[in-house]
Scaffold this motif. Structure first.
Motif, PDB file in Angstrom:
ATOM      1  N   ASP A   1      -4.145  41.749  26.047  1.00 50.06           N
ATOM      2  CA  ASP A   1      -5.167  41.063  26.835  1.00 50.06           C
ATOM      3  C   ASP A   1      -5.474  39.723  26.176  1.00 50.06           C
ATOM      4  O   ASP A   1      -5.593  39.625  24.945  1.00 50.06           O
ATOM      5  CB  ASP A   1      -6.432  41.925  26.891  1.00 50.06           C
ATOM      6  CG  ASP A   1      -7.432  41.398  27.897  1.00 50.06           C
ATOM      7  OD1 ASP A   1      -7.447  41.888  29.033  1.00 50.06           O
ATOM      8  OD2 ASP A   1      -8.189  40.479  27.531  1.00 50.06           O
ATOM      9  N   THR A   2      -5.606  38.697  26.982  1.00 42.05           N
ATOM     10  CA  THR A   2      -5.788  37.344  26.445  1.00 42.05           C
ATOM     11  C   THR A   2      -7.038  37.220  25.577  1.00 42.05           C
ATOM     12  O   THR A   2      -7.098  36.368  24.683  1.00 42.05           O
ATOM     13  CB  THR A   2      -5.867  36.332  27.598  1.00 42.05           C
ATOM     14  OG1 THR A   2      -6.881  36.763  28.536  1.00 42.05           O
ATOM     15  CG2 THR A   2      -4.538  36.230  28.319  1.00 42.05           C
ATOM     16  N   ALA A   3      -8.031  38.082  25.812  1.00 43.91           N
ATOM     17  CA  ALA A   3      -9.268  38.009  25.023  1.00 43.91           C
ATOM     18  C   ALA A   3      -9.010  38.308  23.549  1.00 43.91           C
ATOM     19  O   ALA A   3      -9.749  37.827  22.680  1.00 43.91           O
ATOM     20  CB  ALA A   3     -10.306  38.990  25.576  1.00 43.91           C
ATOM     21  N   PHE A   4      -7.974  39.075  23.257  1.00 40.64           N
ATOM     22  CA  PHE A   4      -7.689  39.428  21.873  1.00 40.64           C
ATOM     23  C   PHE A   4      -7.175  38.238  21.070  1.00 40.64           C
ATOM     24  O   PHE A   4      -7.320  38.208  19.858  1.00 40.64           O
ATOM     25  CB  PHE A   4      -6.664  40.564  21.820  1.00 40.64           C
ATOM     26  CG  PHE A   4      -7.279  41.921  21.980  1.00 40.64           C
ATOM     27  CD1 PHE A   4      -7.733  42.636  20.888  1.00 40.64           C
ATOM     28  CD2 PHE A   4      -7.430  42.469  23.232  1.00 40.64           C
ATOM     29  CE1 PHE A   4      -8.319  43.865  21.043  1.00 40.64           C
ATOM     30  CE2 PHE A   4      -8.008  43.705  23.407  1.00 40.64           C
ATOM     31  CZ  PHE A   4      -8.460  44.411  22.303  1.00 40.64           C
ATOM     32  N   LEU A   5      -6.552  37.308  21.729  1.00 42.03           N
ATOM     33  CA  LEU A   5      -5.909  36.215  21.012  1.00 42.03           C
ATOM     34  C   LEU A   5      -6.745  34.943  20.987  1.00 42.03           C
ATOM     35  O   LEU A   5      -6.299  33.922  20.494  1.00 42.03           O
ATOM     36  CB  LEU A   5      -4.543  35.936  21.649  1.00 42.03           C
ATOM     37  CG  LEU A   5      -3.580  37.125  21.613  1.00 42.03           C
ATOM     38  CD1 LEU A   5      -2.269  36.757  22.290  1.00 42.03           C
ATOM     39  CD2 LEU A   5      -3.339  37.592  20.190  1.00 42.03           C
ATOM     40  N   ARG A   6      -7.960  35.024  21.507  1.00 39.86           N
ATOM     41  CA  ARG A   6      -8.828  33.862  21.454  1.00 39.86           C
ATOM     42  C   ARG A   6      -9.335  33.659  20.024  1.00 39.86           C
ATOM     43  O   ARG A   6      -9.457  34.605  19.254  1.00 39.86           O
ATOM     44  CB  ARG A   6     -10.031  34.041  22.387  1.00 39.86           C
ATOM     45  CG  ARG A   6      -9.679  34.026  23.856  1.00 39.86           C
ATOM     46  CD  ARG A   6     -10.908  34.341  24.687  1.00 39.86           C
ATOM     47  NE  ARG A   6     -10.560  34.538  26.111  1.00 39.86           N
ATOM     48  CZ  ARG A   6     -11.306  35.231  26.950  1.00 39.86           C
ATOM     49  NH1 ARG A   6     -12.432  35.801  26.533  1.00 39.86           N
ATOM     50  NH2 ARG A   6     -10.923  35.370  28.203  1.00 39.86           N
ATOM     51  N   HIS A   7      -9.665  32.432  19.705  1.00 37.20           N
ATOM     52  CA  HIS A   7     -10.283  32.150  18.407  1.00 37.20           C
ATOM     53  C   HIS A   7     -11.601  32.912  18.304  1.00 37.20           C
ATOM     54  O   HIS A   7     -12.348  33.023  19.271  1.00 37.20           O
ATOM     55  CB  HIS A   7     -10.531  30.648  18.255  1.00 37.20           C
ATOM     56  CG  HIS A   7      -9.285  29.845  18.047  1.00 37.20           C
ATOM     57  ND1 HIS A   7      -8.651  29.776  16.825  1.00 37.20           N
ATOM     58  CD2 HIS A   7      -8.540  29.116  18.912  1.00 37.20           C
ATOM     59  CE1 HIS A   7      -7.579  29.013  16.935  1.00 37.20           C
ATOM     60  NE2 HIS A   7      -7.482  28.598  18.195  1.00 37.20           N
ATOM     61  N   GLY A   8     -11.871  33.439  17.132  1.00 43.15           N
ATOM     62  CA  GLY A   8     -13.093  34.208  16.923  1.00 43.15           C
ATOM     63  C   GLY A   8     -12.864  35.702  16.974  1.00 43.15           C
ATOM     64  O   GLY A   8     -13.762  36.471  16.618  1.00 43.15           O
ATOM     65  N   ARG A   9     -11.693  36.128  17.429  1.00 37.06           N
ATOM     66  CA  ARG A   9     -11.360  37.568  17.408  1.00 37.06           C
ATOM     67  C   ARG A   9     -10.589  37.879  16.131  1.00 37.06           C
ATOM     68  O   ARG A   9     -11.091  38.555  15.239  1.00 37.06           O
ATOM     69  CB  ARG A   9     -10.520  37.935  18.637  1.00 37.06           C
ATOM     70  CG  ARG A   9     -11.166  37.650  19.962  1.00 37.06           C
ATOM     71  CD  ARG A   9     -12.290  38.607  20.289  1.00 37.06           C
ATOM     72  NE  ARG A   9     -12.768  38.421  21.650  1.00 37.06           N
ATOM     73  CZ  ARG A   9     -13.850  39.014  22.150  1.00 37.06           C
ATOM     74  NH1 ARG A   9     -14.564  39.822  21.395  1.00 37.06           N
ATOM     75  NH2 ARG A   9     -14.218  38.776  23.390  1.00 37.06           N
TER      76      ARG A   9
END
Length: 431
Positions: free
Chosen positions: A308-316
């Motif tokens: 999921d793209t949310a996992f690779l965002r900065h801050g994760r």
């Protein structure tokens, strides 16, 4: 001023012993053993105190290891030193411990300490000795918890056993290990120690090995969470994942590893998939890890494009690090690990390294073990009655045997997968 008497330690004396330890800690002769060790021995091992007017003025604490007795703490107030309280205390402790069959009673002292109180009471100085110690990675109170979450302490030196792969090791050393192992140095340069990292690469390239090596290097417990084991029919996968991490959170330190994380972190869609709830929960857990000190979450995936793209965002995740196929140095180390020492001198490792380019560590292990098995079969067929090689049987393992095994070994990683991996390094990796 009343007379000093010697008696056994009582639980009510613990505060007084703690005060004696702190006084000694601030003196020129600080205690060798920690306060936690001293208080534990007071309760569980052997201790005596000297009392004047219902006030503890001195204490001696000991513990036994087989036939060897150790004084883990001896403290005495200044106004009691002139009354030979030390001798009476040592005698009382010796009598108390004699019943368990000790042959010697020993004590460690800081360098430069006064030893006259000991030598005047029968202790002899032993020269040319050095005291060394190392901290246990898990304290006693955490042992049961570690077992409960399926964690374990890994052998030391796993880091050194990862031969070759210099670029990957350097990245992990600089990005993960150094800031966590030396937080003061990291703080000096304004570096925030990492809390979560993603490893990606083709299957079989050693992502799990690197995660374990990091835990070994830090000397932290290693806890692996298996997505396939989440959910027991009584609770959802999300609830099961939350429960596992709540228990892990009680550990003081730990490297938590989730392999094949794509199973619980795949792209969310509309309508929701059955795993969307656990994906949401994992995102919350990653966020929680960012507020924890002394814990590192390592996730690994073979299919980073499927996350999921949310996992690779900065801050994760602090870093998204590639782990690729073994380089030449690593391949030679893998070959040498599986080739028997008795035949290694006659093996052309340089040739095997070239021929095994593009193979994973697991592929090379398979080829080496297949060659060994074929050699054993030849020996058995040559003399099946005894299982011994007959005089005219083929020679022992040779380079040709490993070359033959390589010829029937299928590469786990295809050229297309390797090309995709190289593209992902350019577009997704965060170093």
């Amino acid at each position: 001023m009343g007379r000093i008497t010697i008696r056994d330690f009582h639980d009510d004396d613990l505060d007084a012993v703690v005060r004696l330890w702190w006084e000694a800690q601030s003196s020129a002769e600080p205690p060798v053993y920690s306060l936690a060790e001293v208080t534990a021995s007071c309760r569980e091992d052997h201790a005596v105190v000297a009392v004047r007017d219902e006030r503890v003025v001195a204490a001696a604490v000991g513990r036994a290891a087989h036939a060897q007795g150790w004084i883990v703490f001896f403290g005495i107030l200044e106004d009691a030193r002139s009354e030979n309280v030390s001798g009476a205390l040592f005698d009382a402790l010796e009598r108390k411990m004699a019943s368990i069959g000790l042959s010697t009673l020993s004590v460690l002292m800081p360098e430069g300490s006064r030893v006259d109180l000991l030598t005047s009471n029968g202790f002899q100085m032993r020269h040319s000795l050095r005291y060394l110690e190392r901290q246990m990675p898990v304290q006693r109170r955490e042992i049961d918890l570690l077992k409960d979450v399926g964690g374990r302490i890994l052998p030391r030196h796993l880091w050194e056993q990862v031969a070759g792969m210099r670029r990957e090791k350097l990245l992990l050393e600089e990005r993960l290990v150094a800031p966590l192992a030396q937080p003061d140095l990291a703080d000096r340069y304004g570096v925030v120690p990492p809390h979560a990292v993603m490893l990606f690469g083709p299957p079989g390239t050693g992502k799990t090995t690197f995660a374990k090596a990091v835990a070994s290097r830090l000397d932290w417990p290693f806890v692996e969470v298996f997505p396939s084991r989440l959910g027991d029919g009584k609770s959802s996968m999300a609830a099961s994942l939350r429960d596992v991490f709540e228990r892990i959170g009680e550990l003081e330190h730990g490297v938590v590893f989730i392999d094949e994380v794509e199973e619980i972190a795949s792209q969310r869609s509309d309508p929701p998939t059955p795993t969307q709830g656990v994906t949401n929960e994992l995102l919350k857990i990653v966020a929680d890890f960012r507020d924890r000190e002394g814990m590192l979450l390592v996730c690994a995936t073979n299919f980073i494009r499927g996350l999921d793209t949310a996992f690779l965002r900065h801050g994760r995740f602090d870093y998204v690090l590639p782990i690729g196929l073994p380089d030449a140095e690593a391949r030679e180390a893998i070959w040498r690990r599986y080739v028997p020492h008795s035949v290694a001198a006659g093996i052309d490792f340089a040739d095997l390294v070239v021929r095994s380019e593009g193979l994973t560590p697991a592929d090379i292990e398979y080829a080496a073990r297949r060659a060994s098995q074929e050699a054993l079969v030849r020996a058995l067929r040559a003399d099946p009655a005894e299982g011994k090689r007959a005089p005219d049987a083929p020679t022992e393992l040779a380079t040709e045997d490993y070359v033959a095994a390589l010829s029937v070994t299928r590469a786990t990683v295809s050229e297309e997968q390797q090309a995709t991996f190289l593209e992902d390094i350019d577009t997704i990796a965060r170093l």
